[in-house]
Design a protein around this motif. Structure first.
Motif, mmCIF file in Angstrom:
data_model
loop_
_atom_site.group_PDB
_atom_site.id
_atom_site.type_symbol
_atom_site.label_atom_id
_atom_site.label_comp_id
_atom_site.label_asym_id
_atom_site.label_seq_id
_atom_site.Cartn_x
_atom_site.Cartn_y
_atom_site.Cartn_z
ATOM 1 N N ARG A 45 9.003 -1.392 -4.668
ATOM 2 C CA ARG A 45 8.295 -0.098 -4.769
ATOM 3 C C ARG A 45 7.503 -0.020 -6.067
ATOM 4 N N HIS A 46 8.093 -0.518 -7.139
ATOM 5 C CA HIS A 46 7.356 -0.563 -8.409
ATOM 6 C C HIS A 46 6.074 -1.373 -8.247
ATOM 7 N N ALA A 47 6.205 -2.547 -7.631
ATOM 8 C CA ALA A 47 5.051 -3.433 -7.459
ATOM 9 C C ALA A 47 3.940 -2.732 -6.686
ATOM 10 N N ALA A 48 4.312 -2.048 -5.608
ATOM 11 C CA ALA A 48 3.320 -1.347 -4.795
ATOM 12 C C ALA A 48 2.650 -0.231 -5.595
ATOM 13 N N HIS A 49 3.444 0.492 -6.392
ATOM 14 C CA HIS A 49 2.867 1.597 -7.162
ATOM 15 C C HIS A 49 1.923 1.076 -8.253
ATOM 16 N N ILE A 50 2.322 0.016 -8.934
ATOM 17 C CA ILE A 50 1.449 -0.558 -9.972
ATOM 18 C C ILE A 50 0.148 -1.024 -9.350
ATOM 19 N N ARG A 51 0.210 -1.643 -8.186
ATOM 20 C CA ARG A 51 -1.004 -2.094 -7.516
ATOM 21 C C ARG A 51 -1.909 -0.903 -7.174
ATOM 22 N N SER A 52 -1.311 0.202 -6.759
ATOM 23 C CA SER A 52 -2.098 1.411 -6.477
ATOM 24 C C SER A 52 -2.729 1.959 -7.750
ATOM 25 N N MET A 53 -2.014 1.869 -8.861
ATOM 26 C CA MET A 53 -2.559 2.326 -10.139
ATOM 27 C C MET A 53 -3.740 1.463 -10.561
ATOM 28 N N ARG A 54 -3.654 0.152 -10.314
ATOM 29 C CA ARG A 54 -4.775 -0.738 -10.645
ATOM 30 C C ARG A 54 -6.010 -0.379 -9.816
ATOM 31 N N LYS A 55 -5.785 -0.104 -8.556
ATOM 32 C CA LYS A 55 -6.915 0.254 -7.694
ATOM 33 C C LYS A 55 -7.530 1.581 -8.139
ATOM 34 N N ALA A 56 -6.681 2.556 -8.474
ATOM 35 C CA ALA A 56 -7.166 3.859 -8.933
ATOM 36 C C ALA A 56 -7.953 3.732 -10.229
ATOM 37 N N ASN A 57 -7.559 2.751 -11.054
ATOM 38 C CA ASN A 57 -8.243 2.532 -12.332
ATOM 39 C C ASN A 57 -9.549 1.765 -12.159
ATOM 40 N N GLY A 58 -9.779 1.249 -10.959
ATOM 41 C CA GLY A 58 -11.012 0.518 -10.694
ATOM 42 C C GLY A 58 -11.041 -0.880 -11.259
ATOM 43 N N THR A 59 -9.874 -1.412 -11.658
ATOM 44 C CA THR A 59 -9.841 -2.744 -12.267
ATOM 45 C C THR A 59 -9.452 -3.835 -11.280
ATOM 46 N N ALA A 60 -9.001 -3.436 -10.104
ATOM 47 C CA ALA A 60 -8.648 -4.419 -9.073
ATOM 48 C C ALA A 60 -8.659 -3.726 -7.724
ATOM 49 N N ASN A 61 -9.308 -4.335 -6.770
ATOM 50 C CA ASN A 61 -9.405 -3.735 -5.444
ATOM 51 C C ASN A 61 -8.300 -4.286 -4.539
ATOM 52 N N ASN A 62 -7.088 -4.244 -5.044
ATOM 53 C CA ASN A 62 -5.991 -4.800 -4.267
ATOM 54 C C ASN A 62 -5.183 -3.708 -3.577
ATOM 55 N N ALA A 63 -4.636 -4.068 -2.418
ATOM 56 C CA ALA A 63 -3.817 -3.150 -1.646
ATOM 57 C C ALA A 63 -2.413 -3.101 -2.234
ATOM 58 N N PRO A 64 -1.570 -2.169 -1.756
ATOM 59 C CA PRO A 64 -0.184 -2.107 -2.250
ATOM 60 C C PRO A 64 0.658 -3.316 -1.828
ATOM 61 N N TRP A 65 0.146 -4.160 -0.955
ATOM 62 C CA TRP A 65 0.859 -5.354 -0.536
ATOM 63 C C TRP A 65 0.078 -6.592 -0.950
ATOM 64 N N ILE A 66 0.731 -7.747 -0.879
ATOM 65 C CA ILE A 66 0.100 -9.008 -1.283
ATOM 66 C C ILE A 66 -0.601 -9.629 -0.086
ATOM 67 N N THR A 67 -1.878 -9.932 -0.248
ATOM 68 C CA THR A 67 -2.646 -10.616 0.792
ATOM 69 C C THR A 67 -2.858 -12.056 0.367
#
Length: 276
Positions: free
Chosen positions: A185-207
């Motif tokens: 859950r932490h990993a998914a939330h951090i990934r969402s924070m990165r996307k919100a910050n505009g620094t990475a267009n990654n989803a909450p899961w690993i592709t």
């Protein structure tokens, strides 16, 4: 960063490692060509990609060893978030700070749970942790946070076999599962924070094994690759998942499952951060 210590430990695990590479001089020459800060930032990636396949292996063989391995990772994550929150202006105020404060509290709870399960067998916390350029800016912080959280998920899963063979003393399986799901859950939330910050267009899961400027070795294969494939794996239980449905792509198949990682590969990545 104790690079020479890391090389020394790798040579102990595989005395012929330098014969498999060009030479020790070539390895350090390559690192020396980078700026000091770039070298520090890239060292976990470089070491992981160069050495994981050569010397990756499972070294844990008891319940206490697994729990202490998990404790080391939780010490590291707890300290990472403490250092980040202590740096004025690094994390935006409001929701971002509140989220990181909550994640840090979770990591502290994990440390306490593991220490309680280990009792007098708990290893002490390392003297310090040095995360290099992780706190230079918010984007760096989030990239490192993603690396540590995604790595934690793979690290816990990698010890499932040891936990099974240990017969689950001290409720090791319960402890591991309680923490593993929260790390995800932490990993998914951090990934969402990165996307919100505009620094990475990654989803909450690993592709596939896409690191999105995080530590690439976290998403790559361990050793042996048949047991520890990279996150781009699309085979499960010997079945090619893309053969089950024409709309089921390799990318989608990789997203549907997380892969385990052996403890040596994980330690190779996080080792430079630990200052004993």
């Amino acid at each position: 960063m104790n690079l020479f210590n890391i090389i020394s430990e790798i040579e102990k695990a595989d005395p012929e490692i330098l014969d498999k590479l060009n030479s020790r001089r070539d390895v350090f020459a390559a690192l020396g060509n980078m700026s000091k800060k770039a070298a520090l930032a890239a060292a976990p990636i470089a070491l992981g990609s160069v050495f994981n396949k050569a010397v990756g292996q499972q070294t844990l063989n008891s319940a206490n060893a697994v729990l202490n391995y998990a404790l080391l990772l939780e010490y590291l994550e707890e300290d990472f978030y403490k250092q980040a929150l202590a740096k004025t202006g690094l994390i935006p105020s409001g929701a971002a700070t509140a989220a990181i404060q909550q994640i840090m509290k979770h990591e502290t709870a994990h440390v306490n749970l593991l220490k309680g399960a280990l009792s007098s067998n708990a290893n002490p916390k390392p003297k310090s942790f040095d995360f290099g350029p992780a706190f230079d800016n918010y984007a760096n912080f989030l990239a490192y946070a993603q690396s540590l959280e995604d790595g934690g998920v793979r690290a816990y899963k990698g010890q499932a076999g040891v936990i099974k063979s240990a017969g689950n003393p001290n409720d090791v399986l319960t402890v591991a599962l309680q923490i593993h799901s929260v790390e995800a859950r932490h990993a998914a939330h951090i990934r969402s924070m990165r996307k919100a910050n505009g620094t990475a267009n990654n989803a909450p899961w690993i592709t596939n094994a896409e690191a999105n400027n995080a530590v690439a070795a976290i998403y790559g294969p361990g050793n042996p690759t048949t047991t520890f494939p990279s996150e781009e794996n699309f085979m499960q239980a010997g079945i090619d998942l893309t053969s089950l449905d024409s709309s089921y792509t390799r990318a989608l198949a990789s997203e549907a499952f997380d892969e385990a990682l052996d403890d040596t590969s994980v330690r190779t990545v996080v080792g430079p951060f630990i200052k004993n």
